[in-house]
Design a protein around this motif. Structure first.
Motif, PDB file in Angstrom:
ATOM      1  N   ASN B 287      14.137  -5.711  16.478  1.00 55.52           N
ATOM      2  CA  ASN B 287      12.790  -5.158  16.541  1.00 55.52           C
ATOM      3  C   ASN B 287      12.397  -4.708  15.140  1.00 55.52           C
ATOM      4  O   ASN B 287      13.047  -3.843  14.562  1.00 55.52           O
ATOM      5  N   VAL B 288      11.350  -5.306  14.569  1.00 53.30           N
ATOM      6  CA  VAL B 288      10.948  -4.999  13.194  1.00 53.30           C
ATOM      7  C   VAL B 288       9.557  -4.377  13.190  1.00 53.30           C
ATOM      8  O   VAL B 288       8.602  -4.970  13.703  1.00 53.30           O
ATOM      9  N   ALA B 289       9.449  -3.173  12.622  1.00 54.36           N
ATOM     10  CA  ALA B 289       8.171  -2.465  12.506  1.00 54.36           C
ATOM     11  C   ALA B 289       7.850  -2.269  11.030  1.00 54.36           C
ATOM     12  O   ALA B 289       8.606  -2.714  10.162  1.00 54.36           O
ATOM     13  N   LEU B 290       6.724  -1.616  10.740  1.00 56.56           N
ATOM     14  CA  LEU B 290       6.267  -1.462   9.361  1.00 56.56           C
ATOM     15  C   LEU B 290       6.023  -0.005   8.998  1.00 56.56           C
ATOM     16  O   LEU B 290       5.623   0.798   9.837  1.00 56.56           O
ATOM     17  N   GLY B 291       6.252   0.316   7.739  1.00 61.54           N
ATOM     18  CA  GLY B 291       5.957   1.647   7.228  1.00 61.54           C
ATOM     19  C   GLY B 291       5.430   1.553   5.815  1.00 61.54           C
ATOM     20  O   GLY B 291       5.590   0.529   5.147  1.00 61.54           O
ATOM     21  N   THR B 292       4.808   2.638   5.358  1.00 61.78           N
ATOM     22  CA  THR B 292       4.253   2.631   4.000  1.00 61.78           C
ATOM     23  C   THR B 292       5.247   3.152   2.980  1.00 61.78           C
ATOM     24  O   THR B 292       5.067   2.963   1.784  1.00 61.78           O
TER      25      THR B 292
END
Lengths: 425, 425
Positions: B287-292
């Protein structure tokens, strides 16, 4: 039209003028000064910049504006499918009127992103020029000559010069070769001869993909830069678009011929063309500017994205966080773009130069605090920070509103109709 | 608070509901429907979405909000200079009150970029939580435990659980390890034991740089993922931040332990850490999510930038324009982020889930024409398209205005003072 801006933080493209005054008259910069001269003039408008930044406009040095009808229609697919299924057969259906309206749509986006000029390589050039003139926007316009244009080439080019040369100061005409790989040697030589006879530079797509370079070497025993220079194409300079896969020889060749590079990093990512070695090009002394490429391959027309990519991709691929300083990137997007296209009166904010500049809103959270205003623009900025875009002394965009002589909703609706018709919906 | 939206193009995170109705009540979604039920309710507001898009909010799954004071202060420099000259000595000067105001500034930017939640690994956690509660913004908050925390570790963590557990539904607390390279084995084991006793997941920086991985192999004879998993850190799952340089074994390990990945592509470019192999991770079933990441290393807090990079960098480095479809990227930024952080009531727009959603303005030139609305968001979208951000059923941002219970100019001015004080200007 006379405008007065006061209380501005002006970056001229060279220096900072803090708390400055900027005056315009008849499309030109009349004054840039830290102190306000004690003169009253019949201003059309006096604008308190409230400490916001004023900088030169962004120069979109490579574009195909009418391709906006294909936005988000040709994503996430292989290059051959993109080109031969989505682009070429659909472009063939574009009428001059289509190109007019599609260009008007692209111009709205350019203005909202702080650009005052695009350089369009396309066809139906007169429609594109008219869309710009009617919108009050600049274009450096050119054919993308292919082998198909060989018959009657000189006539076509002379006609362009005559027609587009009469469109007024917003329109500049240049010579363009689509690319080596879409041409015959005969056609390239004919264009080179024409360019020499007119002492004009030639702009062309070059070394965008690896296979393009390999194909050229197979066909001609030389890479595109070396081969095209040998045909005399760059005897009066020019621009190489993309230049993602250059050899050391290519770099030296462009340097020798005074050819600039326009890099389009977002398009190069999205079409999987690769990452251009911008730091190496800059270190070699080449003039490197930025462009968005067409909206079918990007898909947005936003110089903030290009700026972040121009430096970020170099930092990551070279494992060097110092690669291409933020301030240098800002110059690529503004000063160097004007210089690449021979627009020497558009590069910086100086008295007597054309009044093309933007106001950047620093009173938004992404620009706070102010530790370094220019790096804020490059690393944290977004088109939402563009408060105002002034082209040739006229405010064409301000605070979400467009002043382009046409109803924005009408432009949207015309372009949706064009997309629906061509995509057979 | 009860809101009614009508005439909306709703993407729920799974499906499209065209021309739809969306109702909220007491912070939850009450209705999502294509037809308008014939019921009159005492709406606080009825909003004509005018055909605009409504989608789940973006989930900023990795952040260090208070670092906003260092924005544009630490650019274009080598990592060691960045960390040891700019970051660590200056962070040491931050007071709890500083962190409160700096977080409030970051929240403004999050809201304008369509986020309703950030996950902050930092210190002075209670100040960060208070800033969120006072602004009506969510946080999944955690310490970045280092070897220095070994003394009294359990007490610190239990105190966090007690204090932050009482801050209400906007604040979630998780366990965090700063990184393998800032820890002792003793401390890692102590945190792992605490996590097991509480059945809690652990979030940590992992394999951000090549040298970090090499150092871990030298120290422990294993890569960070394998080493940390062996210490029992992920017995109840977790998150690996960055994961730029994974081995095949690392990927398998995270998969086996149900650990998600949060990628921060802009930060990885700017700090020259590299390009994470996201397509490979996704294809492996992670599961790959994004962050700043933090604003000192990005420097903007903008999910549109992260989305374009997440797919664009894969396309270019794999020479495959089909790599990571635009719609998948949109899910990484919304649905998968919520799932990574265990916020199962925030992932999609469905009846009974929390009312966190944004309205995207399609009546702007960069979103025209509408050929594919979701790909418009990913490839052409910008924070300027975020018309409205709703968090827990409350409109916190609308059309450039913030509704966060505090004057925006006061937040700017407080943060400028903090930056000036710490940077000794």
């Amino acid at each position: 039209m006379m405008l007065r801006f006061y209380n501005a933080r002006i970056w001229t493209g060279k220096d900072f003028v803090d708390g400055g005054e900027l005056w315009t008259e008849d499309g030109k910069i009349k004054l840039v000064s830290q102190v306000s001269p004690l003169i009253l003039l019949p201003w059309d408008r006096e604008i308190d910049a409230k400490g916001n930044l004023i900088i030169p406009t962004f120069k979109n040095s490579h574009a195909h504006s009418p391709m906006v009808f294909l936005r988000s229609q040709a994503d996430d697919m292989a290059l051959n499918d993109w080109l031969f299924k989505q682009v070429f057969p659909r472009e063939a259906k574009l009428t001059p009127d289509d190109c007019y309206w599609l260009t008007r749509l692209a111009i709205l986006e350019y203005l909202s992103s702080g650009m005052s000029v695009a350089s369009d390589m396309y066809f139906h050039l007169e429609s594109i020029a008219d869309a710009c003139v009617d919108s009050g926007f600049r274009n450096v316009i050119l054919q993308g000559i292919t082998a198909n244009n060989l018959q009657g080439l000189e006539k076509l080019l002379q006609n362009d010069i005559d027609t587009l040369g009469s469109k007024g100061e917003l329109i500049n005409y240049r010579l363009g070769l689509h690319a080596e790989y879409t041409n015959s040697e005969e056609c390239i030589k004919a264009l080179a001869n024409f360019a020499k006879s007119k002492k004009m530079p030639v702009y062309t797509h070059m070394s965008e993909t690896k296979s393009e370079v390999e194909g050229c070497v197979e066909r001609h025993g030389a890479t595109p830069a070396v081969y095209l220079a040998k045909q005399g194409l760059f005897d009066f300079g020019g621009i190489a678009y993309h230049f993602v896969h250059p050899t050391d020889d290519d770099i030296k060749t462009l340097k020798d011929y005074g050819v600039s590079v326009v890099s389009c990093p977002a398009s190069n990512l999205k079409l999987a063309s690769g990452i251009a070695p911008l730091k190496k090009l800059i270190d070699s002394g080449l003039n490197v500017a930025l462009g968005t490429d067409g909206p079918a391959s990007n898909n947005c027309l936003d110089m903030f994205r290009e700026m972040f990519l121009a430096t970020g991709l170099q930092k990551a691929t070279l494992a060097d966080p110092t690669a291409i300083d933020g301030e240098e990137v800002l110059k690529m997007a503004t000063v160097y773009g004007a210089q690449a296209m021979g627009l020497d009166d558009l590069d910086t904010i100086e008295i007597g130069k054309r009044a093309d500049f933007i106001m950047i809103d620093i009173h938004q959270p992404n620009m706070q605090p102010i530790n370094n205003a220019l790096k804020n623009i490059v690393y944290a900025g977004s088109k939402s920070n563009v408060l105002m875009t002034v082209v040739n002394g006229v405010i064409r965009y301000e605070n979400g509103e467009y002043f382009v002589g046409e109803d924005v909703d009408k432009i949207f609706s015309k372009c949706q109709q064009i997309a629906d018709r061509i995509l057979e919906r």
